[in-house]
Structures are given as structure tokens and as C-alpha cells.
Scaffold this motif. Structure first.
Motif, mmCIF file in Angstrom:
data_model
loop_
_atom_site.group_PDB
_atom_site.id
_atom_site.type_symbol
_atom_site.label_atom_id
_atom_site.label_comp_id
_atom_site.label_asym_id
_atom_site.label_seq_id
_atom_site.Cartn_x
_atom_site.Cartn_y
_atom_site.Cartn_z
ATOM 1 N N ASP B 282 0.545 -1.037 0.372
ATOM 2 C CA ASP B 282 -0.258 0.135 -0.306
ATOM 3 C C ASP B 282 0.575 0.483 -0.125
ATOM 4 O O ASP B 282 0.727 2.070 0.068
ATOM 5 C CB ASP B 282 -0.764 -0.004 1.092
ATOM 6 C CG ASP B 282 0.161 -0.099 2.237
ATOM 7 O OD1 ASP B 282 1.231 0.043 2.565
ATOM 8 O OD2 ASP B 282 -0.952 0.918 3.301
ATOM 9 N N GLY B 283 2.152 1.073 -0.196
ATOM 10 C CA GLY B 283 3.154 2.465 0.254
ATOM 11 C C GLY B 283 3.174 2.957 -1.425
ATOM 12 O O GLY B 283 3.194 2.513 -2.574
ATOM 13 N N PRO B 284 3.555 4.315 -1.502
ATOM 14 C CA PRO B 284 3.168 4.759 -3.199
ATOM 15 C C PRO B 284 4.884 3.743 -3.172
ATOM 16 O O PRO B 284 6.195 4.723 -2.922
ATOM 17 C CB PRO B 284 4.085 6.662 -2.614
ATOM 18 C CG PRO B 284 4.059 6.509 -1.147
ATOM 19 C CD PRO B 284 3.834 4.681 -0.797
ATOM 20 N N TYR B 285 5.134 3.653 -4.626
ATOM 21 C CA TYR B 285 6.112 2.854 -5.046
ATOM 22 C C TYR B 285 6.519 1.939 -4.315
ATOM 23 O O TYR B 285 7.719 1.427 -4.455
ATOM 24 C CB TYR B 285 6.890 4.077 -6.047
ATOM 25 C CG TYR B 285 5.953 4.469 -7.522
ATOM 26 C CD1 TYR B 285 5.858 4.041 -8.041
ATOM 27 C CD2 TYR B 285 5.911 5.954 -6.770
ATOM 28 C CE1 TYR B 285 5.738 4.916 -9.644
ATOM 29 C CE2 TYR B 285 5.447 6.875 -7.915
ATOM 30 C CZ TYR B 285 5.533 6.452 -8.843
ATOM 31 O OH TYR B 285 4.437 6.480 -9.401
ATOM 32 N N GLY B 286 6.045 1.605 -3.294
ATOM 33 C CA GLY B 286 6.368 0.506 -2.585
ATOM 34 C C GLY B 286 6.998 0.739 -1.075
ATOM 35 O O GLY B 286 7.218 0.123 -0.010
ATOM 36 N N ALA B 287 7.269 2.280 -0.707
ATOM 37 C CA ALA B 287 7.712 2.895 0.095
ATOM 38 C C ALA B 287 7.222 2.524 1.133
ATOM 39 O O ALA B 287 5.962 3.309 1.641
ATOM 40 C CB ALA B 287 7.542 4.853 0.170
ATOM 41 N N LYS B 288 7.817 2.306 2.411
ATOM 42 C CA LYS B 288 7.502 2.297 4.134
ATOM 43 C C LYS B 288 7.603 3.961 4.672
ATOM 44 O O LYS B 288 8.547 4.503 4.123
ATOM 45 C CB LYS B 288 7.834 1.297 4.410
ATOM 46 C CG LYS B 288 6.958 0.123 4.192
ATOM 47 C CD LYS B 288 7.752 -1.293 5.014
ATOM 48 C CE LYS B 288 7.123 -1.939 4.582
ATOM 49 N NZ LYS B 288 7.998 -3.266 5.030
ATOM 50 N N GLY B 289 7.342 4.569 6.117
ATOM 51 C CA GLY B 289 8.283 5.267 6.926
ATOM 52 C C GLY B 289 9.769 4.759 6.840
ATOM 53 O O GLY B 289 9.611 3.918 7.702
ATOM 54 N N VAL B 290 11.118 6.040 7.033
ATOM 55 C CA VAL B 290 11.957 5.879 7.644
ATOM 56 C C VAL B 290 12.448 6.529 8.564
ATOM 57 O O VAL B 290 13.062 6.033 9.685
ATOM 58 C CB VAL B 290 12.876 5.425 6.230
ATOM 59 C CG1 VAL B 290 13.695 6.485 5.798
ATOM 60 C CG2 VAL B 290 14.207 5.102 7.230
#
Lengths: 161, 339
Positions: B282-290
Motif C-alpha cells: 500500500d506504499g507509493p512505489y512501495g515506500a514505507k516510513g524510515v
């Protein structure tokens, strides 16, 4: 209180202003001369954000009364680039991702310039020592130290070419 | 008296964003007459690089170069709603809103380009360099600028899109308390090496090495920046920073940067960071929070390393020399431990 005249050179250009007695250089730079690149973090000389050079010496502009620079030459962050070309230190900060929020950056770069002007080939410990009066909250200092070391190498190459 | 070394490990599951109120953020995207895509937000860039990553996400989604994207943000009077820049939510929440808005804007861009080229919009693709062409026939092409001009002055269309992110609300089950507090999790593992002076209680961090699983690193250099800055902040939280050292007593509370302790450039350990990527569905282009987890995982690792070095378990922050020394003396039966 009567305002007093102050005449000095800033980044190679003459500046003449009437200032309140006791007005700090940082306030005159920012509010009268519109040189807002110099940041004021603490107004008590503990964070280093307001660092500028007077006659080649590093000073904290938030603790320096403007009257003290009468007849002297001040270099701020705006005077580090030449003819619109970034100094290798500024370039190294950009390419080395040595900035985040940017509040400490001006003071860091001026401190780095004073170091490299005096010592073109500093050790890592000398770089650490040179920026130890400047507080950074974002970067963890590591990228800043690396950027200054790589700028030093860049400047040495430019000089020998 | 001696300097003793210890090694400590921590592992962290870190939620991206939060559950409260659906954690919504919204974005609006529109093209100017000359094809600059303006992304309107009210999300604040604190220096972590939000504007850069949001530019990348919009440019990638529409298929234009990043210099054709302009981020107009941080005015909460006029911008679309954003919950804020916290909880490591920016890239994921606002990024998702921008993907949705940019896709809607892209569809209008393609309709107008299709009319101009007299082809079907589904046969078109943007080349990422400022032009739109027929798939497999790059010579049948129109620039994004010409398309934007045509939309404004010929077709009377606005090339624009609306986007939002909102998580499905999750309420706790009354029986078990079970709920879904976040929609995706990033992961961290840190190993700290410390040296503790048993005479003074002083702790020196020798190295901090971490692996961070971030979904996808949309901007790897900026992820690295977060990791190093976060490692420093973690040391600072673990060993230095407090406004009330004798809470709730205000005595000895710092009043300026001379007294509010933080590690300086001479107190840095050896840093090491590895980025692992397992894209979030469900992330934009697969991103999570870092962001935040990079400052959190060092803290338990350092506390565990101190325990390994001198057998002292300090469970309040910061772990000051006083607390460590009291612990050492208590272990020897000489003193009651500090809380």
C-alpha cells in the motif's frame, strides 16, 4: 539614545549604517543589510549558527556589537561564493548531502572556510575541532565532516591546476 | 577500575503513520499553461527532504522530468488537509495522495494530447523528458508544454487531479483489545558497541551498525542521511538529552545549549547502515516510513550494550554517568541503585 554611524566592508562592498548603540552585528547584517543568510540560533554564543569572519577571523555575530566592526572587513555566507560560482565547500555540502533543515549550514560553511583558508590539508580531527563550536541537530555531523574533507581535497586540486 | 566493552542488539517493528481518524492527507495537482505541474499540499518539509521525494513521486506518476514539478506547500490556510509531518508518515501518506492526484491529472493530459494527435489516449505514453508520444511510434509526438497550452486555450480543460490517503479505521475488539494500529511496518535492527568507564560511569559509543527495511528507498541518498542523522539522535536520546534530569524536580534543568547536552562532532562512533527493500503493497512505489525508527533503534541497543559491559540495567533515559555508576556500586553492594 542617539544612533551611531558604522562603516565597514561586507563581502567586498562598503556598508554605512546608523545603528542603535549596542546593536549586534547579526541584527545589522540581517535587518539593515538584508543579508539573511546569517542565522541566529541562540543569541548567546552557544550554537555557532551566526558565525561570520572579521578580517579573516571567525567570530559570533550575535555577540559582537556592530560598532566593533567599524573599518573592518566582514565576510558572511553570502560572500563565500565568487561571481555566482559556489565555493568547493558549498558544492561539497550539496553533493555530500551535508544539509537537512539548513539552519546550521551558513555557520558551518563559514567555519569550514576559515579552517581551509588557514590549513588547506586538515586531518579529520582538525575538521572536528574547527566545527566543534557549531551545533547541528539533523545530520549527525558525519556528512558535514566528510564534505569539508572532500572540499579540502577539491581546493588543493584546483590550486595545483 | 577499568574501561569495559559491551555489545547490544535491538530489533524494531516501526509503524508508518498512525490509526487515529484515518490519518488522512490530501493533495491537489494542476498544470500551469506552460506545463509545470504544481502540487498543492499543506505538509511541512522539516529538512528531511519531503519536497524532493514528493517531486519525484509526482514526476514519476505523470511521466515528466522532476524540473517540471513545483511543490507549493506548508500553508494550512489555503492548502488541502494534511495531518502533519510526524509518525514517519510523510512519504507514505502524502506520497499516496500525490500518486492519486497525479494519475487523475495525467488522464486529462493524455486526453488532450490524444485529441491533438488524433489518436486514442490509451495508445499514448509520456517519455519522462517532457513529451508524449504514440507507443512504438516516438515520432508521432507532442510536447507536454504544447499539450498544456492546448488544454487551456483550445479545449477549455483543466489538467488537474485530486488525491487523498485515508486508512480504514480500526477499532479495538472489546474482548481482546486486538486492533490494526498501522497499515504497514518498517523494520530495524541495530548493533551497538560501547565502552564504559567503571570509575566515572561514562559511556562511549564505539560503533552503531544498523539494517533498515524501508519498503523502497525512493531517494537512497536521503534515506542514508536519515540513517546517519538518526543514529546521532539515538545516541543523544540514550546518553545525553533531558530537560529535567531529576524529574519532577526542576533542579539542574538546562537553560541553554551550554547545559543541554548533546553529542558533538568529536563524540561520533563508527556508523554503518544497510538498506533493505521489501516494497509495501500500500506504499507509493512501495515506500514505507524510515525517519523516526532510525533514532529509536539505537537506544535499546546502547542500553543493552551497557548491560553487557558492566551488568547495569538502566531503564530511564538518558543513561547518565551517575546512573551507570550508581548501578555499578549497587551491584557491588555499596549503594542503592538509581531508579
Amino acid at each position: 539614545m542617539a544612533r551611531v554611524p558604522v562603516v565597514f566592508t561586507v563581502n567586498g562592498t562598503e556598508a554605512a549604517e546608523f545603528v542603535e548603540p549596542g546593536a549586534m552585528l547579526s541584527d545589522v547584517l540581517r535587518d539593515k543589510l538584508d543579508l539573511t543568510g546569517t542565522r541566529v540560533g541562540c543569541s548567546q554564543g552557544t550554537c555557532g549558527a551566526c558565525t561570520v569572519m572579521i578580517d579573516g577571523e571567525l567570530i559570533l555575530s550575535c555577540l559582537t556589537p556592530a560598532q566593533r566592526v567599524n573599518g573592518k572587513s566582514v565576510v558572511t555566507i553570502e560572500g563565500v561564493a565568487t561571481n555566482g560560482e559556489l565555493d568547493p565547500i558549498q558544492q561539497a555540502f550539496a553533493t555530500g548531502f551535508a544539509t537537512q533543515c539548513g539552519f546550521c549550514t551558513s555557520g558551518m560553511i563559514v567555519a569550514a572556510k576559515a579552517l581551509l583558508d588557514a590549513n588547506p590539508d586538515p586531518s579529520r580531527d582538525e575538521v572536528v575541532d574547527a566545527i566543534s563550536g557549531n551545533i547541528c541537530r539533523c545530520t549527525g555531523y558525519e556528512p558535514i565532516i566528510n564534505a569539508i574533507l572532500s572540499a579540502a581535497a577539491e581546493r588543493r586540486v584546483a590550486k595545483s591546476a | 577500575m577499568a574501561r569495559k566493552r559491551g555489545r547490544g542488539l535491538s530489533a524494531v517493528n516501526y509503524p508508518t503513520g498512525m490509526n487515529l481518524g484515518g490519518d488522512p492527507s490530501q493533495a491537489l495537482v494542476h498544470a500551469t499553461t506552460t506545463g509545470t505541474f504544481v502540487v498543492t499540499l499543506s505538509s511541512v518539509d522539516l529538512g528531511q527532504g519531503l519536497k524532493t521525494v514528493m517531486t519525484q513521486i509526482c514526476a514519476e506518476t505523470i511521466g515528466v522530468p522532476p524540473d517540471m514539478v513545483l511543490i507549493d506547500t506548508a500553508d494550512t490556510d489555503t492548502g488541502p488537509h494534511c495531518m502533519g509531518t510526524f509518525a514517519s508518515r510523510g512519504t507514505h501518506r502524502i506520497g499516496n495522495a500525490i500518486v492519486m492526484a497525479a494519475n487523475e491529472a495525467r488522464a486529462v493530459l493524455m486526453e488532450v494530447a490524444a485529441d491533438e494527435l488524433e489518436v486514442n489516449a490509451t495508445d499514448l505514453e509520456a517519455d519522462g523528458k517532457g513529451a508524449i508520444h504514440v507507443k512504438g511510434a516516438p515520432t508521432k509526438s507532442i510536447s507536454v508544454i504544447e499539450t498544456a497550452l492546448a488544454a487551456h486555450f483550445k479545449h477549455g480543460k483543466t489538467i488537474s487531479g485530486r488525491g487523498m490517503f485515508m486508512a480504514e479505521r480500526s477499532f479495538p475488539e472489546p474482548e481482546t483489545g486486538k486492533m490494526r494500529p498501522a497499515t504497514c511496518y518498517a523494520h530495524a535492527c541495530t548493533i551497538a558497541e560501547v565502552e564504559v568507564d567503571t570509575e566515572t560511569g561514562e559511556v562511549e559509543v564505539l560503533s552503531l551498525k544498523s539494517a533498515y527495511e524501508v519498503g523502497r528507498a525512493l531517494n537512497p541518498k536521503m534515506v542514508e542521511q536519515q540513517i546517519i542523522g538518526g543514529a546521532w539522535m539515538g545516541i543523544s536520546h540514550a546518553l545525553y538529552e533531558t530537560t529535567e534530569p531529576y524529574y519532577p524536580d526542576r533542579a539542574h534543568g538546562p537553560v541553554d545549549f551550554n547545559e543541554y547536552l548533546m553529542p558533538g562532532p568529536g563524540d561520533l562512533p563508527e556508523f554503518g547502515g544497510v538498506i533493505l527493500e521489501r516494497p509495501a503493497s500500500d506504499g507509493p512505489y512501495g515506500a514505507k516510513g524510515v525517519g523516526e525508527m532510525t533514532a529509536n533503534s539505537p537506544i535499546p541497543a546502547i542500553a543493552n550494550a551497557i548491560f553487557d559491559a558492566v551488568g547495569v540495567r538502566v531503564d530511564s533515559l538518558p543513561i547518565t554517568p551517575e546512573k551507570v555508576l550508581r548501578g555499578i556500586l549497587a551491584n557491588e553492594g555499596a549503594l542503592e541503585p538509581a531508579e
